[in-house]
Design an enzyme around this catalytic site. Structure first.
Site, mmCIF file in Angstrom:
data_model
loop_
_atom_site.group_PDB
_atom_site.id
_atom_site.type_symbol
_atom_site.label_atom_id
_atom_site.label_comp_id
_atom_site.label_asym_id
_atom_site.label_seq_id
_atom_site.Cartn_x
_atom_site.Cartn_y
_atom_site.Cartn_z
ATOM 1 N N ASP A 220 67.897 28.825 35.767
ATOM 2 C CA ASP A 220 66.954 27.580 35.827
ATOM 3 C C ASP A 220 67.990 26.365 36.043
ATOM 4 O OD1 ASP A 220 64.250 28.929 34.649
ATOM 5 O OD2 ASP A 220 65.953 30.068 34.260
ATOM 6 N N ASP A 250 64.907 30.604 39.548
ATOM 7 C CA ASP A 250 64.532 29.366 39.560
ATOM 8 C C ASP A 250 65.736 28.132 40.023
ATOM 9 O OD1 ASP A 250 62.122 30.068 38.987
ATOM 10 O OD2 ASP A 250 61.954 29.056 37.011
ATOM 11 N N TYR A 253 63.525 24.223 42.247
ATOM 12 C CA TYR A 253 62.226 23.329 41.838
ATOM 13 C C TYR A 253 61.590 22.613 42.724
ATOM 14 C CZ TYR A 253 63.279 25.418 37.145
ATOM 15 O OH TYR A 253 63.583 25.914 36.053
ATOM 16 N N ASN A 285 60.137 32.609 39.183
ATOM 17 C CA ASN A 285 58.778 31.911 39.519
ATOM 18 C C ASN A 285 58.835 30.624 40.471
ATOM 19 O OD1 ASN A 285 59.688 31.092 36.952
ATOM 20 N ND2 ASN A 285 57.684 29.990 36.765
ATOM 21 N N HIS A 391 65.027 37.554 36.421
ATOM 22 C CA HIS A 391 64.628 36.239 35.853
ATOM 23 C C HIS A 391 63.750 36.398 34.654
ATOM 24 C CE1 HIS A 391 63.948 32.198 36.220
ATOM 25 N NE2 HIS A 391 62.664 32.291 35.955
ATOM 26 N N HIS A 401 56.041 31.634 27.636
ATOM 27 C CA HIS A 401 55.828 32.911 28.627
ATOM 28 C C HIS A 401 55.608 34.184 27.698
ATOM 29 C CE1 HIS A 401 56.618 30.436 32.051
ATOM 30 N NE2 HIS A 401 57.641 30.058 31.756
ATOM 31 N N HIS A 430 64.251 31.877 33.141
ATOM 32 C CA HIS A 430 62.758 31.841 32.860
ATOM 33 C C HIS A 430 62.559 30.804 31.496
ATOM 34 C CE1 HIS A 430 58.801 32.521 34.272
ATOM 35 N NE2 HIS A 430 58.574 33.140 33.176
ATOM 36 N N HIS A 432 63.836 28.098 29.325
ATOM 37 C CA HIS A 432 64.623 26.774 29.343
ATOM 38 C C HIS A 432 65.468 26.744 27.857
ATOM 39 C CE1 HIS A 432 61.799 25.488 32.753
ATOM 40 N NE2 HIS A 432 62.659 26.360 32.986
#
Length: 530
Positions: A220, A250, A253, A285, A391, A401, A430, A432
């Protein structure tokens, strides 16, 4: 803010960040660098990391209506790059609807050139060139045997291909749009366009079963101030030690604005690691990238990168129609098979598998059946360390999540395979935050099960709260306040060292969901795996 590689504009960058943070309530100014030449250079291993490497890069804007083809001068000395490898496929590009714009976004041309027949444990120097036709490149190959002979011929033509950065101020666009969580994207106009004549290098790794690799692990990452700290720190402290980078999804972004992919790739140019260290990715995602008024998915993720493919990509369209996707409830499954979606390779004493959390995962699906075959093919005598990256985590101590369908599908269909084949370590993003489990299987501590590591605080907002005050039995370390990355060093056939490296901190305390409780930050995590 840490010093920037490209210039002494640290103070200017800090002031710009403060100004943009102040104005973010009304939108952001996307600062995009316009370069019409060789840029966005990054590496990934070929099918055998000891003798092949894929060099990827961008060239002209695809909507310039000018054909460009690429090639690689390569050799074992910077002044004797006497082998020319011409790309074997036409350059790629993609288009996507842009919110608030009549005209669709069109990407730069994307080139992927796999160089084979390399020697293991050898440093190679390479230089990228482009020409209007493949015929011109073949003519170079036939007539010029060494780059030092060709230098004067090539230099003027490639300089002409280099886009003059002074034009950027005349072409810069402003795009205002409400943002809820993310800071403004990376301002790539603070650095000049990459030098089109730059000589870069990489080093091949040992043959499978030999060598003890060191991996940097990031999740991420995005293109935010803490993202810069992560790459700056990784380059400064481990840039000459790591052999490969694992990026657990990720990436950019883009938030529906594909110009953010350009600024993300500019960011990688300005903090140059992946032009000499191969980087391997798994889709997240925020890499789905379905436009609000379209049905294309994973366009940038598939076109801009080239992982060691199992076979040609099978990428369909989103079947749910138009409208904006809720990234807190990403859809499942999505029609994305092969290509960069899932793949595997051997790297020294490791066998690495990358999975797609958003493709079908159930028995009978293409990904599942391929995974079964791949796991059954692993030779643990040759590659005793089995690493798997995807992920969405199976184990999650945080509130966010908790209801993702992908997590339940992974738990139902994939975890039994990971346990039965004795996978050593699973890497995820996924969330953070940072989390390392004890060896775990089916929700219970089990020392024959994998260790699961969530490495999701590479740059995106670190704000995950704990689901419960008391950690689950399987939690070894957890924290939602600290930014950073991980380093996995394979010591030998039976031992590996893991380090969680801090690069920044958002707060002094962790929070618990819906409770007025503050818990101390996670501290350090240095562990040995067996």
């Amino acid at each position: 803010m840490l010093p920037h590689f490209c210039s002494s504009l640290t103070m200017m960058r800090s002031l710009t960040t403060l100004f943009l943070a102040f104005s973010i309530a009304n939108g952001y100014h996307l600062q995009r660098r316009y370069c019409n030449g060789i840029r966005h250079v990054h590496l990934a291993v070929g099918k055998d990391p000891s003798n092949s490497m894929t060099i990827s890069f961008s060239s002209n804007e695809a909507d310039d209506d000018e054909n460009v083809h690429g090639a690689i001068w390569i050799g074992t000395k910077p002044n004797e790059m006497n082998r020319l490898v011409i790309e074997q496929e036409d350059p790629l590009y993609y288009t996507s609807a842009q919110p608030g714009h009549v005209k669709d976004y069109t990407s730069p041309l994307q080139h992927h050139i796999t160089v084979t027949d390399l020697k293991p444990q050898t440093t190679y120097y390479y230089r990228i060139i482009t020409r209007k036709t493949v015929g011109e490149l073949k003519e170079l190959s036939n007539t010029l045997k060494e780059i030092k002979v060709a230098e004067n011929i090539l230099k003027e033509q490639e300089k002409a291909e280099f886009y003059n950065g002074t034009k950027a101020s005349n072409r810069r666009e402003l795009f205002l749009r409400q943002r809820r969580l993310a800071p403004p994207p990376y301002d790539s106009t603070q650095c000049a366009c990459p030098d089109p004549d730059k000589v870069r290098f990489f080093r091949t790794f040992s043959r499978a079963g030999h060598g003890n690799p060191v991996f940097g692990v990031i999740g991420d990452i995005g293109q935010f101030p803490h993202s810069e700290e992560t790459l700056e720190h990784l380059k400064k402290h481990f840039g000459d030690k790591i052999d490969s980078i694992i990026l657990a999804g990720d990436l950019a972004y883009p938030e529906l604005d594909h110009r953010r992919w350009d600024t993300f790739m500019d960011f990688l140019d300005d903090y140059p690691l992946v032009e000499y260290i191969p980087m391997h990715i798994t889709p997240g995602n925020h890499d789905i990238d379905k436009p609000e008024n379209g049905t294309n998915i994973f366009s940038a993720y598939e076109v801009r990168f080239r992982m060691p493919r199992i076979r040609e990509v099978e990428l369909g369209l989103y079947e749910g129609g138009y409208g904006k996707l809720d990234m807190n409830k990403p859809p499942y499954p999505l029609p994305y098979e092969y290509g960069n979606a899932y793949y595997a390779f051997q790297y020294g004493k490791t066998h690495q598998i990358y999975l797609n959390s958003y493709s079908r995962l159930d028995p009978g699906s293409k990904q599942y059946e391929w995974l079964v075959q791949e796991l059954e093919s692993v030779n643990r005598h040759q590659t005793p360390w089995l690493l798997v990256t995807f992920h969405v985590p199976i184990y999650n101590t945080f509130e966010v999540h908790q209801h993702d369908e992908q997590m339940f599908k992974m738990r139902e269909h994939i975890e039994p395979l990971l346990v039965s084949h004795k996978v050593n370590v699973v890497f995820n993003g996924h969330i953070h935050a940072y989390q390392r489990t004890k060896p775990v299987a089916f929700g219970n501590v089990n020392y024959t099960g994998p260790i699961h590591i969530v490495m999701g605080a590479g740059g995106r907002n670190a704000d995950a709260t704990f689901l419960n005050e008391e950690p689950e039995e399987w939690v070894a370390v957890r924290d939602g306040t600290i930014y950073g990355y991980g380093v996995l060093e394979i010591c030998n056939n039976s031992h590996a060292r893991w380090d969680w490296v801090h690069t920044g901190q958002k707060g002094d305390y962790n929070k618990v969901y819906h409770q007025n409780i503050s818990l101390p930050a996670g501290g350090t995590d240095h562990a040995y795996f067996t």
